[in-house]
Design a protein around this motif. Structure first.
Motif, PDB file in Angstrom:
ATOM      1  N   VAL A 160       0.854  -1.184   0.000  1.00 49.43           N
ATOM      2  CA  VAL A 160       0.000   0.000   0.000  1.00 49.43           C
ATOM      3  C   VAL A 160       0.892   1.237   0.000  1.00 49.43           C
ATOM      4  CG1 VAL A 160      -1.816   1.254   1.226  1.00 49.43           C
ATOM      5  CG2 VAL A 160      -1.775  -1.254   1.274  1.00 49.43           C
ATOM      6  N   GLY A 161       0.599   2.168  -0.887  1.00 50.10           N
ATOM      7  CA  GLY A 161       1.436   3.345  -1.045  1.00 50.10           C
ATOM      8  C   GLY A 161       1.155   4.438  -0.025  1.00 50.10           C
ATOM      9  N   GLU A 162       1.579   5.646  -0.367  1.00 48.30           N
ATOM     10  CA  GLU A 162       1.434   6.796   0.522  1.00 48.30           C
ATOM     11  C   GLU A 162       0.090   7.497   0.274  1.00 48.30           C
ATOM     12  OE1 GLU A 162       4.789   9.329  -0.093  1.00 48.30           O
ATOM     13  OE2 GLU A 162       6.212   7.894   0.804  1.00 48.30           O
ATOM     14  N   ARG A 163      -0.417   8.089   1.339  1.00 45.52           N
ATOM     15  CA  ARG A 163      -1.642   8.914   1.295  1.00 45.52           C
ATOM     16  C   ARG A 163      -2.835   8.143   0.723  1.00 45.52           C
ATOM     17  NH1 ARG A 163       2.642  11.314  -0.517  1.00 45.52           N
ATOM     18  NH2 ARG A 163       2.026  10.858  -2.661  1.00 45.52           N
ATOM     19  N   VAL A 164      -2.878   6.858   1.016  1.00 48.86           N
ATOM     20  CA  VAL A 164      -4.011   6.020   0.610  1.00 48.86           C
ATOM     21  C   VAL A 164      -5.064   6.052   1.715  1.00 48.86           C
ATOM     22  CG1 VAL A 164      -4.719   3.619   0.159  1.00 48.86           C
ATOM     23  CG2 VAL A 164      -2.608   4.523  -0.840  1.00 48.86           C
ATOM     24  N   HIS A 165      -6.330   5.964   1.341  1.00 45.99           N
ATOM     25  CA  HIS A 165      -7.397   5.803   2.330  1.00 45.99           C
ATOM     26  C   HIS A 165      -8.093   4.485   2.062  1.00 45.99           C
ATOM     27  CE1 HIS A 165     -10.823   7.766   4.857  1.00 45.99           C
ATOM     28  NE2 HIS A 165     -10.754   6.461   5.055  1.00 45.99           N
ATOM     29  N   LEU A 166      -7.909   3.540   2.995  1.00 45.13           N
ATOM     30  CA  LEU A 166      -8.666   2.290   2.963  1.00 45.13           C
ATOM     31  C   LEU A 166      -9.876   2.492   3.855  1.00 45.13           C
ATOM     32  CD1 LEU A 166      -5.997  -0.545   3.289  1.00 45.13           C
ATOM     33  CD2 LEU A 166      -7.046   0.363   1.224  1.00 45.13           C
ATOM     34  N   SER A 167     -11.041   2.630   3.240  1.00 47.47           N
ATOM     35  CA  SER A 167     -12.248   2.958   3.989  1.00 47.47           C
ATOM     36  C   SER A 167     -12.740   1.771   4.807  1.00 47.47           C
ATOM     37  CB  SER A 167     -13.336   3.434   3.021  1.00 47.47           C
ATOM     38  OG  SER A 167     -12.920   4.593   2.325  1.00 47.47           O
ATOM     39  N   ALA A 168     -13.776   2.015   5.601  1.00 46.55           N
ATOM     40  CA  ALA A 168     -14.290   1.015   6.522  1.00 46.55           C
ATOM     41  C   ALA A 168     -14.638  -0.280   5.805  1.00 46.55           C
ATOM     42  CB  ALA A 168     -15.526   1.553   7.241  1.00 46.55           C
ATOM     43  N   ALA A 169     -14.153  -1.389   6.355  1.00 46.36           N
ATOM     44  CA  ALA A 169     -14.434  -2.752   5.876  1.00 46.36           C
ATOM     45  C   ALA A 169     -13.801  -3.063   4.527  1.00 46.36           C
ATOM     46  CB  ALA A 169     -15.941  -3.026   5.836  1.00 46.36           C
ATOM     47  N   ALA A 170     -12.867  -2.252   4.066  1.00 50.93           N
ATOM     48  CA  ALA A 170     -12.134  -2.589   2.844  1.00 50.93           C
ATOM     49  C   ALA A 170     -11.202  -3.764   3.114  1.00 50.93           C
ATOM     50  CB  ALA A 170     -11.342  -1.381   2.345  1.00 50.93           C
ATOM     51  N   GLN A 171     -11.072  -4.642   2.146  1.00 52.83           N
ATOM     52  CA  GLN A 171     -10.265  -5.852   2.307  1.00 52.83           C
ATOM     53  C   GLN A 171      -9.211  -5.930   1.198  1.00 52.83           C
ATOM     54  OE1 GLN A 171     -11.475  -8.517   4.878  1.00 52.83           O
ATOM     55  NE2 GLN A 171     -12.137  -6.470   5.479  1.00 52.83           N
ATOM     56  N   LEU A 172      -7.945  -5.985   1.575  1.00 49.70           N
ATOM     57  CA  LEU A 172      -6.864  -6.255   0.627  1.00 49.70           C
ATOM     58  C   LEU A 172      -6.397  -7.683   0.890  1.00 49.70           C
ATOM     59  CD1 LEU A 172      -4.732  -2.973   0.734  1.00 49.70           C
ATOM     60  CD2 LEU A 172      -6.790  -3.480  -0.596  1.00 49.70           C
ATOM     61  N   GLY A 173      -6.548  -8.535  -0.087  1.00 51.94           N
ATOM     62  CA  GLY A 173      -6.231  -9.939   0.113  1.00 51.94           C
ATOM     63  C   GLY A 173      -4.761 -10.178   0.374  1.00 51.94           C
ATOM     64  N   GLY A 174      -4.490 -11.222   1.123  1.00 50.91           N
ATOM     65  CA  GLY A 174      -3.116 -11.636   1.378  1.00 50.91           C
ATOM     66  C   GLY A 174      -2.706 -12.728   0.407  1.00 50.91           C
ATOM     67  N   VAL A 175      -1.475 -12.654  -0.076  1.00 48.50           N
ATOM     68  CA  VAL A 175      -0.991 -13.628  -1.057  1.00 48.50           C
ATOM     69  C   VAL A 175       0.361 -14.155  -0.596  1.00 48.50           C
ATOM     70  CG1 VAL A 175      -0.493 -14.093  -3.470  1.00 48.50           C
ATOM     71  CG2 VAL A 175      -2.150 -12.324  -2.892  1.00 48.50           C
ATOM     72  N   LEU A 176       0.351 -15.298   0.114  1.00 52.48           N
ATOM     73  CA  LEU A 176       1.601 -15.951   0.513  1.00 52.48           C
ATOM     74  C   LEU A 176       1.934 -17.125  -0.400  1.00 52.48           C
ATOM     75  CD1 LEU A 176       1.896 -16.167   4.411  1.00 52.48           C
ATOM     76  CD2 LEU A 176       3.573 -15.278   2.780  1.00 52.48           C
ATOM     77  N   GLU A 177       0.939 -17.885  -0.796  1.00 54.20           N
ATOM     78  CA  GLU A 177       1.157 -19.050  -1.644  1.00 54.20           C
ATOM     79  C   GLU A 177       0.247 -18.991  -2.860  1.00 54.20           C
ATOM     80  OE1 GLU A 177       2.299 -22.822   0.764  1.00 54.20           O
ATOM     81  OE2 GLU A 177       0.588 -21.928   1.800  1.00 54.20           O
ATOM     82  N   PRO A 178       0.761 -19.439  -4.028  1.00 57.61           N
ATOM     83  CA  PRO A 178       2.159 -19.787  -4.296  1.00 57.61           C
ATOM     84  C   PRO A 178       3.060 -18.567  -4.180  1.00 57.61           C
ATOM     85  CG  PRO A 178       0.910 -19.720  -6.331  1.00 57.61           C
ATOM     86  CD  PRO A 178      -0.090 -19.564  -5.233  1.00 57.61           C
ATOM     87  N   VAL A 179       4.342 -18.797  -3.936  1.00 51.26           N
ATOM     88  CA  VAL A 179       5.246 -17.704  -3.589  1.00 51.26           C
ATOM     89  C   VAL A 179       5.465 -16.733  -4.743  1.00 51.26           C
ATOM     90  CG1 VAL A 179       6.436 -18.944  -1.758  1.00 51.26           C
ATOM     91  CG2 VAL A 179       7.273 -19.138  -4.120  1.00 51.26           C
ATOM     92  N   ASN A 180       5.237 -17.170  -5.980  1.00 53.70           N
ATOM     93  CA  ASN A 180       5.425 -16.273  -7.118  1.00 53.70           C
ATOM     94  C   ASN A 180       4.124 -15.652  -7.595  1.00 53.70           C
ATOM     95  OD1 ASN A 180       4.344 -18.627  -8.086  1.00 53.70           O
ATOM     96  ND2 ASN A 180       5.638 -18.734  -9.923  1.00 53.70           N
ATOM     97  N   ALA A 181       3.024 -15.842  -6.835  1.00 57.27           N
ATOM     98  CA  ALA A 181       1.728 -15.290  -7.231  1.00 57.27           C
ATOM     99  C   ALA A 181       1.769 -13.762  -7.219  1.00 57.27           C
ATOM    100  CB  ALA A 181       0.635 -15.787  -6.289  1.00 57.27           C
ATOM    101  N   SER A 182       1.006 -13.171  -8.123  1.00 56.16           N
ATOM    102  CA  SER A 182       0.977 -11.711  -8.230  1.00 56.16           C
ATOM    103  C   SER A 182       0.481 -11.090  -6.936  1.00 56.16           C
ATOM    104  CB  SER A 182       0.061 -11.288  -9.382  1.00 56.16           C
ATOM    105  OG  SER A 182       0.528 -11.791 -10.614  1.00 56.16           O
ATOM    106  N   PRO A 183       1.133 -10.037  -6.476  1.00 62.56           N
ATOM    107  CA  PRO A 183       0.733  -9.421  -5.211  1.00 62.56           C
ATOM    108  C   PRO A 183      -0.491  -8.528  -5.376  1.00 62.56           C
ATOM    109  CG  PRO A 183       2.541  -8.199  -6.182  1.00 62.56           C
ATOM    110  CD  PRO A 183       2.307  -9.391  -7.077  1.00 62.56           C
ATOM    111  N   VAL A 184      -1.065  -8.135  -4.244  1.00 68.79           N
ATOM    112  CA  VAL A 184      -2.078  -7.077  -4.224  1.00 68.79           C
ATOM    113  C   VAL A 184      -1.343  -5.765  -3.984  1.00 68.79           C
ATOM    114  CG1 VAL A 184      -4.070  -6.141  -3.005  1.00 68.79           C
ATOM    115  CG2 VAL A 184      -3.897  -8.603  -3.414  1.00 68.79           C
TER     116      VAL A 184
END
Length: 290
Positions: A160-184
């Motif tokens: 997540v960059g600078e000066r971002v607003h993640l509003s109430a109940a916003a969800q950014l998914g987590g990506v651990l596996e597979p290890v080369n999967a595209s990030p959020v």
């Protein structure tokens, strides 16, 4: 940690991940995990990187392997907390390698009381505001001046960059596996509306506005009414929301006689405009809140 130190850390983590798949990793594995998490927390190391030439975001697989190693070597311990002075204990049991991050006033992070948590191995810049309850997972990166609103989640390794607003109940998914999967990835100056979901394989470019209720995944087509095109992930690349795009929930008709006779449509995000002065005024972040 120097560049040579990071190179050695990468070499050792890759060696352990490739050679030791049993229940007993080498004796130095826990120390390596601590070094990795320290580097992530300081911001000198990230779980995803942006290519300065092409602008493409890529996962850093060895960092993810190191995080997974931390789960493998950790033991479950009692992390329960007492709730005020009423004698009530809130029970928590987790891997000892991933406790909540230790923070102090000198970190410059504002964490409003009410049940928020930042996990070990997450970078959170000075000036970030965390409204309760919210959660930031291991490997995440949060830039300066960002606000994480109530009930928002920043999943593992999300960027997540600078000066971002993640509003109430916003969800950014987590990506651990597979290890080369595209990030959020959510770049600088993005507004993410309430109840949004941004998941694996999605990059939201700087200045975009994601309206309340929009759901984005790598498999989501996004219809651009301004440029008369469809934004899709293709050839192993993530879905990209263009810079300054304003995206709102929309719908498209389902083809076929029967679905059309029933009036069936599918939810789909729609780019309705690109940011202008009117948009900036409507989405301006109040500096006094920070």
């Amino acid at each position: 940690m120097s560049g040579a130190g990071l190179d050695e850390l990468e070499h050792r983590i890759d060696a352990i991940s490739g050679e030791h798949t049993g229940p007993q990793p080498p004796d130095d594995a826990r120390a390596l995990v601590r070094e990795l998490l320290d580097a992530l927390e300081s911001g000198e190391l990230r779980a995803a990187e942006k290519d300065r030439r092409t602008g493409e975001w890529r996962a850093v697989p060895w960092v993810k392997r190191g995080i997974l190693l931390g789960f493998r070597v950790g033991g479950i311990v009692d992390m329960s907390l007492e709730s005020g002075g009423d004698g009530i204990t809130l029970p928590f049991f987790d891997k000892d390698t991933y406790p909540p991050r230790a923070l102090g006033l000198s970190d410059g992070i504002r964490i409003v009381p009410g049940g928020s948590s930042i996990r070990r191995g997450a970078f959170v810049a000075s000036g970030v505001v965390c409204m309760p309850p919210m959660y930031i997972n291991v490997g995440a990166y949060i830039g300066a001046g960002t606000m994480i609103d109530s009930h928002a989640l920043v999943g593992s390794c999300a960027q997540v960059g600078e000066r971002v607003h993640l509003s109430a109940a916003a969800q950014l998914g987590g990506v651990l596996e597979p290890v080369n999967a595209s990030p959020v990835v959510v770049e600088d100056d993005v507004i993410v509306g309430g109840n949004c979901g941004i998941y694996e394989g999605t990059v939201v470019r700087r200045g975009a506005v994601i309206g309340a209720g929009v759901v984005l995944t790598r498999g989501t087509p996004v219809y651009d009414l301004v440029r008369e095109t469809v934004h899709r992930a293709a050839d192993g690349q993530p879905l990209e929301i263009p810079e300054n795009a304003v995206v709102v929930p929309g719908a498209r008709a389902v083809r076929g006689d029967w679905p059309q006779s029933q009036g069936i449509s599918l939810q789909t995000p729609v780019v309705v405009k690109y940011r202008d002065e009117k948009t900036d005024a409507a989405t301006a972040l109040e500096s006094w809140l920070r």
